[in-house]
Design a protein around this motif. Structure first.
Motif, short mmCIF file in Angstrom:
data_model
loop_
_atom_site.label_atom_id
_atom_site.label_comp_id
_atom_site.label_asym_id
_atom_site.label_seq_id
_atom_site.Cartn_x
_atom_site.Cartn_y
_atom_site.Cartn_z
N GLU A 199 13.41 -34.95 39.15
CA GLU A 199 13.17 -36.32 39.63
C GLU A 199 12.98 -36.35 41.14
OE1 GLU A 199 16.64 -38.44 38.20
OE2 GLU A 199 15.34 -40.12 37.63
N GLU A 217 13.57 -41.66 30.77
CA GLU A 217 14.73 -42.43 31.19
C GLU A 217 15.99 -41.82 30.57
OE1 GLU A 217 11.98 -43.46 29.79
OE2 GLU A 217 11.25 -45.32 30.68
N TYR A 218 17.05 -41.72 31.34
CA TYR A 218 18.28 -41.13 30.80
C TYR A 218 19.51 -41.74 31.48
CZ TYR A 218 18.66 -38.45 35.14
OH TYR A 218 18.78 -38.09 36.46
N GLU A 225 18.89 -50.06 29.50
CA GLU A 225 18.03 -49.13 30.26
C GLU A 225 17.17 -48.25 29.38
OE1 GLU A 225 20.18 -46.86 33.21
OE2 GLU A 225 21.25 -48.65 33.90
N ILE A 226 17.64 -47.97 28.15
CA ILE A 226 16.94 -47.00 27.30
C ILE A 226 16.47 -47.63 25.99
CG2 ILE A 226 17.23 -44.87 25.95
CD1 ILE A 226 19.10 -43.89 28.16
N GLU A 265 19.10 -40.03 26.27
CA GLU A 265 17.72 -40.20 26.73
C GLU A 265 16.96 -41.14 25.80
OE1 GLU A 265 17.38 -35.40 27.53
OE2 GLU A 265 15.66 -36.42 26.65
N ARG A 266 15.91 -41.71 26.32
CA ARG A 266 14.98 -42.42 25.45
C ARG A 266 14.35 -41.40 24.50
NH1 ARG A 266 9.45 -43.19 25.57
NH2 ARG A 266 9.14 -42.43 27.68
#
Ligand SMILES: Nc1ncnc2c1ncn2[C@@H]1O[C@H](COP(=O)(O)OP(=O)(O)OP(=O)(O)O)[C@@H](O)[C@H]1O
Ligand SMILES: [Mg+2]
Length: 416
Positions: free
Chosen positions: A157, A165-166, A188-189, A232-233
């Motif tokens: 990143e 996304e994680y 968020e995920i 994670e997503r």
């Protein structure tokens, strides 16, 4: 090359790792492929309890069917420093209580053929480093970071290499804040979300959740394996692409790309599916819990398409990213970098790096005309070259600060 110029290469493998047996196989592939005109291979086996052994008995792959009997035939070994950055293996002969001492073996380089555990996470690399002996593959830092899925992502990143996304969670943070974390993951995920122990491999403890209750349960489950977990997503329209990189940061070459292909009816395989195929060749299945399913990449047993059917621009994008990651981690030798294409977003993401890839990803070098034997030679030569380069760096000073003369200076500086 004459016999006397041959380098002695200790192929080190096994170890305290769920991938112990996979390592035994990789090591035997290396031993079989090693160019005998240039190198003199010596097996160096680490048992499941962490004890080190050597001896001819370890060269017979069939003997690993009975590990207890094999240990009786092999020689426990200890280490002593040798001259010029070499290592002396000090074997006791085989034979239980009344072992005879065998002759020491002077080793030029350790060929590290471990998968998982301290043989891949920087532990053994650190041992080699502090003993001053040459070894193949990446150094301590790259190995340690490569084993940690969270730190790997953070490093990528920071350098602009895309990751999905994680959310990373330490066990001590999770305890008592479960609902807050579940809320955060949901916002968020979302679902599906994939949960992984941060520092394991072989898909152990990995599962996908499609609702909150399952998410809670599989995070708890993942903490049985590691005190750090990453959520994670889960990419739904997923194409996996792997790329091997060989060399050093300044001279890194990329392989052809591979696309691992999941088996028909189930896209998700477990550790057992991957390594413990049933007698009829079909995978053993375990039933996923409600709302959760287990996952595996199954590199050892899955089919793969080589080269991956990608268009030129995608291929260039992935090979450039792979090279960049190899350099970023400051890898050495060979590494396999695994990517995910999210077909819905039409985007590539870094998934993970393997600093000791299964079978050293020889099958990705073969198409470029580098056969397994040439790959093994190259890994040895890269390890020896790095060792030579390190030996020329200034690492200590020949001044004894405790000598009479220096002490005066030290005292002076202290009192001034
Ligand atoms: N974010 C994601 N979305 C969808 N699938 C994923 C995701 N992350 C991982 N997977 C699937 O799970 C597999 C294993 O994940 P990962 O490679 O991160 O774990 P691992 O423990 O290193 O396993 P392995 O050694 O089997 O590769 C991947 O190969 C992929 O098929
Ligand atoms: Mg993987």
């Amino acid at each position: 090359m004459s016999q006397t110029n041959r380098k002695t290469v200790a192929v080190a493998f096994g170890g305290v790792s769920p991938e112990h047996e996979v390592s035994v196989i990789s090591a035997h592939q290396v031993l079989a492929a090693m160019d005998r005109d240039r190198y003199n291979p010596v097996p160096l086996y680490v048992g499941k309890d962490g004890r080190w052994f050597t001896g001819a008995a370890l060269l017979d792959l069939d003997a690993y069917k009975d590990l207890a009997a094999l240990r009786e035939k092999a020689s426990p070994v200890s280490f002593a420093p040798g001259a010029f950055g070499r290592l002396r293996l000090m074997p006791q002969g085989p034979g239980g209580w009344f072992r005879m001492k065998a002759d020491p073996i002077t080793v030029d380089i350790l060929f590290l053929a471990f998968h998982g555990g301290s043989g891949e996470d920087g532990g053994v690399q650190g041992l080699c480093q502090s003993m001053g002996v040459a070894y193949t593959g990446s150094g301590v830092l790259a190995s340690a970071i490569g084993m940690d899925k969270v730190v790997s992502k953070q490093l990528c990143e920071a350098a602009g290499v895309p990751v999905v996304e994680y959310v990373s969670i330490y066990e001590w943070e999770w305890a008592g804040s479960e609902e807050q974390y579940l809320d955060r993951i949901e916002s968020e995920i979302g679902y599906p979300a994939i949960v992984k122990p941060a520092r394991l491999g072989s898909s152990i403890g990995i599962a996908i959740a499609s609702e909150r209750e399952a998410l809670d349960r599989i995070i708890e489950e993942a903490f049985r394996f590691d005190s750090k977990v990453v959520v994670e997503r889960a990419v739904e329209k997923l194409t996996e692409i792997n790329c091997s990189v060989l060399g050093s940061p300044s001279e890194a070459r990329v392989s052809v790309l591979e696309q691992p292909v999941r088996g028909g009816e189930s896209e998700l395989l477990t550790f057992a599916d991957k390594y413990q195929r049933s007698q009829d060749g079909g995978p053993k299945r375990s039933l996923p819990a409600k709302g959760a399913s287990e996952v595996s990449a199954g590199m050892a047993s899955l089919d793969r398409i080589i080269p991956a059917p990608l268009d030129e621009s995608r291929r260039t994008e992935i090979t450039n990213l792979a090279k960049r990651v190899f350099q970023l981690f400051e890898c050495s030798g060979v590494a396999r970098i695994d990517f995910m294409i999210d077909e819905e977003l039409d985007a590539v993401f870094f998934n993970e790096i393997n600093t000791i890839p299964g079978s050293f990803s020889f099958y990705l070098w073969d198409p470029a005309g580098v056969d397994f034997s040439a790959l093994v030679s190259e890994l040895i030569e890269i390890g020896l070259a790095r060792h030579r380069a390190e030996a020329t760096r200034v690492r200590s000073y020949d001044v004894n600060l405790l000598s009479e003369k220096s002490l005066g200076g030290l005292k002076g500086s202290k009192s001034s």
